[in-house]
Design a protein around this motif. Structure first.
Motif: not given
Length: 82
Positions: A72-75, A81-82, A77-79
């Motif tokens: 869940s900390n992966s860049p 989620e956007e 994963q954050r991408f």
């Protein structure tokens, strides 16, 4: 007006939520298996790289890199989620 310089694209990265499903889809689209499937632990991703088919006139062309987050900390994963 000066003409722009030409350039080559080494690879295109595509963020995916499920690497196995994406590999199956790209195998159908491209007609070949990935040349590499690996985990990059320090980037918190699993990757699959598709290279152009050997012997094709575009065998030196761009690669496609599929990236699946492994935490869940992966860049990536954050991408996603956007």
């Amino acid at each position: 007006m000066t003409r722009p310089q030409s350039f080559e694209i080494s690879h295109v990265g595509i963020a995916v939520s499920n690497l196995q499903e994406s590999i199956a889809r790209y195998k159908l689209l491209l007609g070949n298996d990935p040349t590499l499937v690996s985990e990059v632990k320090d980037q918190s991703v699993r990757i699959a790289i598709f290279s152009p088919k050997e012997g094709s006139e575009k065998s030196k062309g761009s690669r496609i890199e599929l990236l699946e987050p492994t935490s869940s900390n992966s860049p990536i994963q954050r991408f996603l989620e956007e």
